[in-house]
Design a protein around this motif. Structure first.
Motif, PDB file in Angstrom:
ATOM      1  N   HIS A   1       0.836  -1.207   0.000  1.00 40.57           N
ATOM      2  CA  HIS A   1       0.000   0.000   0.000  1.00 40.57           C
ATOM      3  C   HIS A   1       0.872   1.258   0.000  1.00 40.57           C
ATOM      4  CE1 HIS A   1      -3.346   2.672   0.867  1.00 40.57           C
ATOM      5  NE2 HIS A   1      -2.620   3.194   1.852  1.00 40.57           N
ATOM      6  N   MET A   2       1.910   1.286   0.830  1.00 41.41           N
ATOM      7  CA  MET A   2       2.757   2.474   0.910  1.00 41.41           C
ATOM      8  C   MET A   2       3.581   2.667  -0.360  1.00 41.41           C
ATOM      9  SD  MET A   2       3.992   2.546   4.903  1.00 41.41           S
ATOM     10  CE  MET A   2       4.491   4.277   4.788  1.00 41.41           C
ATOM     11  N   LEU A   3       3.929   1.587  -1.024  1.00 38.90           N
ATOM     12  CA  LEU A   3       4.685   1.698  -2.270  1.00 38.90           C
ATOM     13  C   LEU A   3       3.822   2.226  -3.414  1.00 38.90           C
ATOM     14  CD1 LEU A   3       6.850  -1.562  -2.267  1.00 38.90           C
ATOM     15  CD2 LEU A   3       7.697   0.790  -2.189  1.00 38.90           C
ATOM     16  N   SER A   4       2.527   1.974  -3.336  1.00 35.07           N
ATOM     17  CA  SER A   4       1.643   2.349  -4.445  1.00 35.07           C
ATOM     18  C   SER A   4       0.788   3.581  -4.141  1.00 35.07           C
ATOM     19  CB  SER A   4       0.719   1.175  -4.788  1.00 35.07           C
ATOM     20  OG  SER A   4      -0.046   0.782  -3.653  1.00 35.07           O
ATOM     21  N   THR A   5       1.023   4.230  -2.995  1.00 38.38           N
ATOM     22  CA  THR A   5       0.217   5.373  -2.597  1.00 38.38           C
ATOM     23  C   THR A   5       1.089   6.603  -2.421  1.00 38.38           C
ATOM     24  OG1 THR A   5      -1.296   3.898  -1.424  1.00 38.38           O
ATOM     25  CG2 THR A   5      -1.439   6.245  -0.906  1.00 38.38           C
ATOM     26  N   ALA A   6       0.622   7.743  -2.939  1.00 36.44           N
ATOM     27  CA  ALA A   6       1.341   8.996  -2.794  1.00 36.44           C
ATOM     28  C   ALA A   6       0.858   9.734  -1.555  1.00 36.44           C
ATOM     29  CB  ALA A   6       1.134   9.863  -4.032  1.00 36.44           C
ATOM     30  N   ASP A   7       1.715  10.614  -1.025  1.00 38.03           N
ATOM     31  CA  ASP A   7       1.312  11.401   0.137  1.00 38.03           C
ATOM     32  C   ASP A   7       0.443  12.569  -0.315  1.00 38.03           C
ATOM     33  OD1 ASP A   7       2.994  13.310  -0.934  1.00 38.03           O
ATOM     34  OD2 ASP A   7       4.580  13.028   0.530  1.00 38.03           O
ATOM     35  N   GLU A   8       0.107  13.459   0.632  1.00 33.94           N
ATOM     36  CA  GLU A   8      -0.806  14.558   0.322  1.00 33.94           C
ATOM     37  C   GLU A   8      -0.199  15.570  -0.655  1.00 33.94           C
ATOM     38  OE1 GLU A   8       0.320  16.922   4.448  1.00 33.94           O
ATOM     39  OE2 GLU A   8      -1.576  15.858   4.255  1.00 33.94           O
ATOM     40  N   ASN A   9       1.109  15.517  -0.853  1.00 34.11           N
ATOM     41  CA  ASN A   9       1.772  16.405  -1.803  1.00 34.11           C
ATOM     42  C   ASN A   9       1.980  15.743  -3.168  1.00 34.11           C
ATOM     43  OD1 ASN A   9       2.073  18.498   0.153  1.00 34.11           O
ATOM     44  ND2 ASN A   9       3.861  17.419   0.988  1.00 34.11           N
ATOM     45  N   GLY A  10       1.469  14.520  -3.321  1.00 32.19           N
ATOM     46  CA  GLY A  10       1.608  13.818  -4.591  1.00 32.19           C
ATOM     47  C   GLY A  10       2.911  13.091  -4.765  1.00 32.19           C
ATOM     48  N   GLN A  11       3.724  13.019  -3.701  1.00 33.02           N
ATOM     49  CA  GLN A  11       5.006  12.325  -3.776  1.00 33.02           C
ATOM     50  C   GLN A  11       4.880  10.928  -3.178  1.00 33.02           C
ATOM     51  OE1 GLN A  11       7.794  14.817  -1.692  1.00 33.02           O
ATOM     52  NE2 GLN A  11       8.200  16.099  -3.486  1.00 33.02           N
ATOM     53  N   PHE A  12       5.549   9.969  -3.825  1.00 35.72           N
ATOM     54  CA  PHE A  12       5.557   8.614  -3.283  1.00 35.72           C
ATOM     55  C   PHE A  12       6.544   8.541  -2.121  1.00 35.72           C
ATOM     56  CE2 PHE A  12       3.712   7.839  -7.426  1.00 35.72           C
ATOM     57  CZ  PHE A  12       2.738   6.890  -7.144  1.00 35.72           C
ATOM     58  N   PHE A  13       6.270   7.638  -1.199  1.00 35.85           N
ATOM     59  CA  PHE A  13       7.114   7.509  -0.014  1.00 35.85           C
ATOM     60  C   PHE A  13       8.472   6.927  -0.381  1.00 35.85           C
ATOM     61  CE2 PHE A  13       2.739   7.126   1.689  1.00 35.85           C
ATOM     62  CZ  PHE A  13       2.755   8.247   2.510  1.00 35.85           C
ATOM     63  N   SER A  14       9.509   7.460   0.252  1.00 33.27           N
ATOM     64  CA  SER A  14      10.859   6.969  -0.007  1.00 33.27           C
ATOM     65  C   SER A  14      11.063   5.613   0.654  1.00 33.27           C
ATOM     66  CB  SER A  14      11.887   7.964   0.538  1.00 33.27           C
ATOM     67  OG  SER A  14      11.817   8.030   1.952  1.00 33.27           O
ATOM     68  N   GLU A  15      12.066   4.899   0.195  1.00 30.41           N
ATOM     69  CA  GLU A  15      12.356   3.571   0.745  1.00 30.41           C
ATOM     70  C   GLU A  15      12.721   3.643   2.229  1.00 30.41           C
ATOM     71  OE1 GLU A  15      15.416   1.963  -1.673  1.00 30.41           O
ATOM     72  OE2 GLU A  15      14.191   1.869  -3.492  1.00 30.41           O
ATOM     73  N   SER A  16      13.514   4.640   2.586  1.00 30.35           N
ATOM     74  CA  SER A  16      13.924   4.762   3.990  1.00 30.35           C
ATOM     75  C   SER A  16      12.749   5.127   4.882  1.00 30.35           C
ATOM     76  CB  SER A  16      15.035   5.806   4.129  1.00 30.35           C
ATOM     77  OG  SER A  16      14.601   7.059   3.647  1.00 30.35           O
ATOM     78  N   TYR A  17      11.852   5.960   4.376  1.00 26.53           N
ATOM     79  CA  TYR A  17      10.657   6.350   5.138  1.00 26.53           C
ATOM     80  C   TYR A  17       9.772   5.131   5.389  1.00 26.53           C
ATOM     81  CZ  TYR A  17       6.274   8.743   6.299  1.00 26.53           C
ATOM     82  OH  TYR A  17       5.120   9.154   6.910  1.00 26.53           O
ATOM     83  N   ILE A  18       9.527   4.369   4.323  1.00 30.92           N
ATOM     84  CA  ILE A  18       8.693   3.170   4.447  1.00 30.92           C
ATOM     85  C   ILE A  18       9.352   2.170   5.389  1.00 30.92           C
ATOM     86  CG2 ILE A  18       7.740   1.177   3.211  1.00 30.92           C
ATOM     87  CD1 ILE A  18       7.475   2.972   0.749  1.00 30.92           C
ATOM     88  N   GLY A  19      10.653   1.948   5.192  1.00 26.88           N
ATOM     89  CA  GLY A  19      11.363   0.992   6.038  1.00 26.88           C
ATOM     90  C   GLY A  19      11.308   1.362   7.500  1.00 26.88           C
ATOM     91  N   SER A  20      11.471   2.662   7.807  1.00 26.38           N
ATOM     92  CA  SER A  20      11.456   3.120   9.189  1.00 26.38           C
ATOM     93  C   SER A  20      10.110   2.888   9.846  1.00 26.38           C
ATOM     94  CB  SER A  20      11.822   4.609   9.241  1.00 26.38           C
ATOM     95  OG  SER A  20      11.737   5.101  10.559  1.00 26.38           O
ATOM     96  N   HIS A  21       9.032   3.189   9.131  1.00 24.39           N
ATOM     97  CA  HIS A  21       7.701   3.071   9.717  1.00 24.39           C
ATOM     98  C   HIS A  21       7.207   1.629   9.776  1.00 24.39           C
ATOM     99  CE1 HIS A  21       7.714   7.415   9.182  1.00 24.39           C
ATOM    100  NE2 HIS A  21       6.714   7.450  10.039  1.00 24.39           N
ATOM    101  N   VAL A  22       7.509   0.853   8.759  1.00 25.86           N
ATOM    102  CA  VAL A  22       7.121  -0.556   8.803  1.00 25.86           C
ATOM    103  C   VAL A  22       7.875  -1.265   9.920  1.00 25.86           C
ATOM    104  CG1 VAL A  22       7.136  -2.735   7.551  1.00 25.86           C
ATOM    105  CG2 VAL A  22       6.467  -0.647   6.375  1.00 25.86           C
TER     106      VAL A  22
END
Length: 342
Positions: free
Chosen positions: A274-295
């Motif tokens: 879901h995080m890889l295929s979803t953009a944030d409120e600014n239209g940017q996709f989440f970075s790998e480090s951001y996703i890794g940190s939160h997961v």
């Protein structure tokens, strides 16, 4: 048993003293010592030794599985509703009983807000989505990740998870529970971590789950330890294990992203996809480090609380065999009155 108490126990029971009347400034007085007047607004209690506070007593009772004595002794000496202490270098208030629980749960984001000790940043460092090198606040990070969870925890997704949970449990009953004597904590830990890896990361390979479990076994003791970052301490080992686990998860994120782009993997209902295929409120996709940190934080957090709950359920079922017999027959049973809890 010392590490069965999850971080959520502290977050529920312990609230900083400054949540009391923090939004209310002390009224002016005619006295010559306004600080004395302000101190009278604080709950009764003792802050113990300088810097150390009452941390040693707290962790001694935690280690021996009698944490309730820490609270009971101070309820008897100071107040059965609320008392103050000092833990891990932080002024702390502990709310007791139904009234304290009601106050906490009914005043979130009003008079009370979630607070995490600053030293936790060493185990759970925050990473901005833009990889700017400037981490956002705890509150901002929490808001961002909470926005992602509803899509993953929709009713239809939760229904589909039941089949996975049932399959994993049946498999582990055959391989892990089919013996005369069972050490519940590590066995339940393996079950909950297997589910966490599947639901958050889409990992089904037992070898990869075992790799992650090695990191978790070092992180958990560090969370519930005195935060001394010195080689050989639990806290230091937790920091190192956290870094390695985040690097491992980031590699999984990167490989999953590559597989999706090459169409070697289909979009599934786990959080990573879901995080890889979803953009944030600014239209940017989440970075790998951001996703890794939160997961990483969700895997670690979800693992500990569920493990503790299941372990205590097993404990109570063994202590109340008539309840166990009812459950074994497939009958629903409310444990509250039986166990004398509310």
């Amino acid at each position: 048993m010392e590490f069965l108490f999850p971080l959520s126990l502290l977050l529920i029971l312990i609230v900083l003293v400054n949540i009391f009347l923090k939004k209310q400034k002390p009224q002016p007085t005619t006295g010559n010592h306004p600080s004395d007047e302000q101190s009278q607004l604080l709950p009764p209690g003792s802050t113990g030794l300088p810097l150390i506070g009452e941390t040693l007593d707290y962790f001694f009772k935690l280690k021996n599985g009698v944490l309730e004595k820490f609270v009971a002794e101070r309820m008897k000496n100071y107040s059965n509703k609320v008392f103050r202490t000092s833990l891990i270098g932080q002024p702390t208030a502990i709310l007791c009983g139904p009234e304290g629980n009601k106050f906490l749960f009914s005043n979130e984001k009003k008079l009370v807000q979630v607070w995490i000790p600053s030293y936790f940043d060493k185990i759970f460092p925050k990473v901005d989505n833009a990889d700017s090198g400037v981490a956002s606040s705890n509150t901002e990070q929490t808001k961002l990740i909470r926005k992602q969870l509803p899509a993953v925890l929709k009713l239809e997704n939760l229904i589909s998870y039941i089949g996975t949970m049932d399959a994993v449990m049946k498999q582990q009953l055959r391989t892990e529970w089919n013996r005369e004597k069972i050490n519940v904590v590590p066995t339940v830990s393996k079950f909950t971590l297997t589910l966490a890896c599947q639901f958050f990361l889409g990992i089904e390979d037992p070898k990869k789950v075992e790799e992650i479990s090695k990191f978790v076994r070092d992180i958990d003791p560090g969370i519930m330890s005195i935060p001394i970052d010195f080689p050989g301490t639990n806290f230091n080992r937790a920091i190192k294990a956290s870094k390695m686990m985040r690097e491992k998860i980031q590699l999984i994120v990167r490989q999953t992203k590559i597989d999706l782009q090459a169409k070697r993997a289909s979009v599934s209902k786990n959080l990573l996809m879901h995080m890889l295929s979803t953009a944030d409120e600014n239209g940017q996709f989440f970075s790998e480090s951001y996703i890794g940190s939160h997961v990483f934080a969700l895997v670690e957090g979800g693992f500990g609380t569920v493990t503790s709950t299941l372990t205590f359920v097993m404990k109570y079922l063994s202590e109340f065999p008539h309840v166990y017999d009812e459950v074994l027959q497939g009958k629903a049973y409310y444990l509250g009155p039986v166990l004398g809890t509310c």
